[in-house]
Write a protein that holds these residues in place. Structure first.
Motif, mmCIF file in Angstrom:
data_model
loop_
_atom_site.group_PDB
_atom_site.id
_atom_site.type_symbol
_atom_site.label_atom_id
_atom_site.label_comp_id
_atom_site.label_asym_id
_atom_site.label_seq_id
_atom_site.Cartn_x
_atom_site.Cartn_y
_atom_site.Cartn_z
ATOM 1 N N PRO A 97 0.903 -1.205 -0.114
ATOM 2 C CA PRO A 97 0.066 0.101 0.291
ATOM 3 C C PRO A 97 0.897 1.189 -0.087
ATOM 4 C CG PRO A 97 -0.155 -1.059 2.191
ATOM 5 C CD PRO A 97 0.916 -2.101 1.185
ATOM 6 N N PRO A 98 0.395 2.315 -0.642
ATOM 7 C CA PRO A 98 1.254 3.567 -0.640
ATOM 8 C C PRO A 98 1.269 4.207 0.595
ATOM 9 C CG PRO A 98 -0.826 4.068 -1.399
ATOM 10 C CD PRO A 98 -0.969 2.288 -1.237
ATOM 11 N N ALA A 99 0.579 3.955 1.786
ATOM 12 C CA ALA A 99 0.553 4.433 3.086
ATOM 13 C C ALA A 99 0.243 3.352 3.812
ATOM 14 C CB ALA A 99 -0.239 5.541 3.133
ATOM 15 N N PRO A 100 0.801 3.256 5.262
ATOM 16 C CA PRO A 100 0.118 1.985 6.191
ATOM 17 C C PRO A 100 -1.432 2.123 6.100
ATOM 18 C CG PRO A 100 2.117 3.513 7.002
ATOM 19 C CD PRO A 100 1.507 4.184 5.999
ATOM 20 N N LEU A 101 -1.899 1.034 6.247
ATOM 21 C CA LEU A 101 -3.298 0.805 6.527
ATOM 22 C C LEU A 101 -3.760 0.699 7.757
ATOM 23 C CD1 LEU A 101 -5.640 0.466 4.454
ATOM 24 C CD2 LEU A 101 -5.356 -1.855 4.635
ATOM 25 N N SER A 102 -4.473 1.290 8.433
ATOM 26 C CA SER A 102 -5.011 1.259 9.824
ATOM 27 C C SER A 102 -5.951 -0.008 9.895
ATOM 28 C CB SER A 102 -5.653 2.558 10.167
ATOM 29 O OG SER A 102 -6.961 2.500 9.818
ATOM 30 N N ARG A 103 -6.053 -0.686 11.327
ATOM 31 C CA ARG A 103 -7.022 -1.630 11.417
ATOM 32 C C ARG A 103 -8.347 -1.433 11.138
ATOM 33 N NH1 ARG A 103 -5.063 -5.505 15.862
ATOM 34 N NH2 ARG A 103 -7.088 -5.371 16.374
ATOM 35 N N ALA A 104 -8.852 0.014 11.334
ATOM 36 C CA ALA A 104 -10.071 0.352 11.291
ATOM 37 C C ALA A 104 -10.387 0.653 9.642
ATOM 38 C CB ALA A 104 -10.242 1.645 11.794
ATOM 39 N N GLU A 105 -9.543 1.012 8.939
ATOM 40 C CA GLU A 105 -9.762 1.078 7.300
ATOM 41 C C GLU A 105 -9.791 -0.432 6.773
ATOM 42 O OE1 GLU A 105 -7.090 4.985 6.380
ATOM 43 O OE2 GLU A 105 -6.091 3.180 6.736
ATOM 44 N N TYR A 106 -8.946 -1.432 7.353
ATOM 45 C CA TYR A 106 -8.980 -2.639 6.698
ATOM 46 C C TYR A 106 -10.209 -3.242 7.205
ATOM 47 C CZ TYR A 106 -7.676 -7.390 5.596
ATOM 48 O OH TYR A 106 -7.411 -8.735 5.005
ATOM 49 N N GLY A 107 -10.670 -3.051 8.591
ATOM 50 C CA GLY A 107 -11.956 -3.601 9.081
ATOM 51 C C GLY A 107 -13.279 -3.095 8.012
ATOM 52 N N MET A 108 -13.227 -1.802 7.936
ATOM 53 C CA MET A 108 -14.154 -1.396 6.945
ATOM 54 C C MET A 108 -14.278 -1.908 5.620
ATOM 55 S SD MET A 108 -16.193 0.537 8.878
ATOM 56 C CE MET A 108 -17.135 1.297 7.834
ATOM 57 N N ARG A 109 -13.206 -2.190 4.884
ATOM 58 C CA ARG A 109 -12.851 -3.148 3.877
ATOM 59 C C ARG A 109 -13.661 -4.354 4.006
ATOM 60 N NH1 ARG A 109 -6.943 -1.598 1.357
ATOM 61 N NH2 ARG A 109 -7.228 0.776 1.199
ATOM 62 N N LEU A 110 -13.094 -5.186 4.962
ATOM 63 C CA LEU A 110 -13.941 -6.396 5.021
ATOM 64 C C LEU A 110 -15.319 -6.240 5.272
ATOM 65 C CD1 LEU A 110 -11.439 -8.148 7.675
ATOM 66 C CD2 LEU A 110 -11.704 -8.351 5.172
ATOM 67 N N ILE A 111 -15.898 -5.356 5.932
ATOM 68 C CA ILE A 111 -17.452 -5.192 6.202
ATOM 69 C C ILE A 111 -18.036 -5.072 4.794
ATOM 70 C CG2 ILE A 111 -19.408 -3.855 7.231
ATOM 71 C CD1 ILE A 111 -17.091 -3.516 9.652
ATOM 72 N N ARG A 112 -17.452 -4.082 4.019
ATOM 73 C CA ARG A 112 -17.850 -3.848 2.596
ATOM 74 C C ARG A 112 -17.733 -4.961 2.012
ATOM 75 N NH1 ARG A 112 -14.337 -0.217 1.108
ATOM 76 N NH2 ARG A 112 -14.787 1.092 2.765
ATOM 77 N N LYS A 113 -16.832 -5.858 1.970
ATOM 78 C CA LYS A 113 -16.788 -6.949 1.108
ATOM 79 C C LYS A 113 -17.498 -8.140 1.421
ATOM 80 C CE LYS A 113 -13.472 -9.929 -1.275
ATOM 81 N NZ LYS A 113 -12.222 -10.473 -1.519
ATOM 82 N N ALA A 114 -17.809 -7.952 2.732
ATOM 83 C CA ALA A 114 -18.863 -9.106 2.964
ATOM 84 C C ALA A 114 -20.189 -8.690 2.953
ATOM 85 C CB ALA A 114 -18.710 -9.404 4.748
ATOM 86 N N GLY A 115 -20.414 -7.326 2.365
ATOM 87 C CA GLY A 115 -21.730 -6.890 2.357
ATOM 88 C C GLY A 115 -22.727 -6.885 3.477
ATOM 89 N N ARG A 116 -22.162 -6.679 4.628
ATOM 90 C CA ARG A 116 -23.199 -6.375 5.792
ATOM 91 C C ARG A 116 -22.717 -5.247 6.573
ATOM 92 N NH1 ARG A 116 -24.330 -12.052 8.430
ATOM 93 N NH2 ARG A 116 -24.389 -13.219 6.799
#
Length: 116
Positions: A97-116
């Motif tokens: 990634p161009p910049a470090p990814l926070s746990r919250a940002e990654y968590g939001m990506r997972l929630i979005r991908k899960a569709g929930r």
């Protein structure tokens, strides 16, 4: 006298049928359980120390722990669930990634991908 020649042999692979492709897609499809576990992991990452940098080892640990909580530690079903989770959870370290990814940002990506 024995023939000691070393001729190369080729083996023809069987053609891949539509049924084989459908079976492979079914094995790797995101199930409802995988979606639920992924969303749970995403919510946990958003709630527990959300500002820390997300690392690949954290991704691996959360996937293994979530599957073990549902199916028991070290069971074949837990191993299969962990594999499906890791297949659908995006890697953190590749591509870089161009910049470090926070746990919250990654968590939001997972929630979005899960569709929930």
């Amino acid at each position: 006298m024995r023939d000691r020649s070393r001729a190369t042999t080729t083996v023809a692979l069987p053609p891949v049928s539509d049924a084989d492709e459908a079976l492979q897609r079914a094995r790797t499809a995101m199930t409802a359980e995988t979606r639920r576990l992924m969303a749970d992991i995403g919510r946990a990452l958003c709630a527990i120390q959300p500002s820390l940098a997300m690392r690949e080892v954290t991704r691996l640990a959360y996937a293994g722990r979530a599957a073990a909580d549902v199916h028991g530690r070290g069971t074949p079903r837990a191993v299969a669930a962990t594999g499906l989770l890791l297949r659908h959870m995006p890697r953190v370290d590749w591509p870089e990634p161009p910049a470090p990814l926070s746990r919250a940002e990654y968590g939001m990506r997972l929630i979005r991908k899960a569709g929930r």
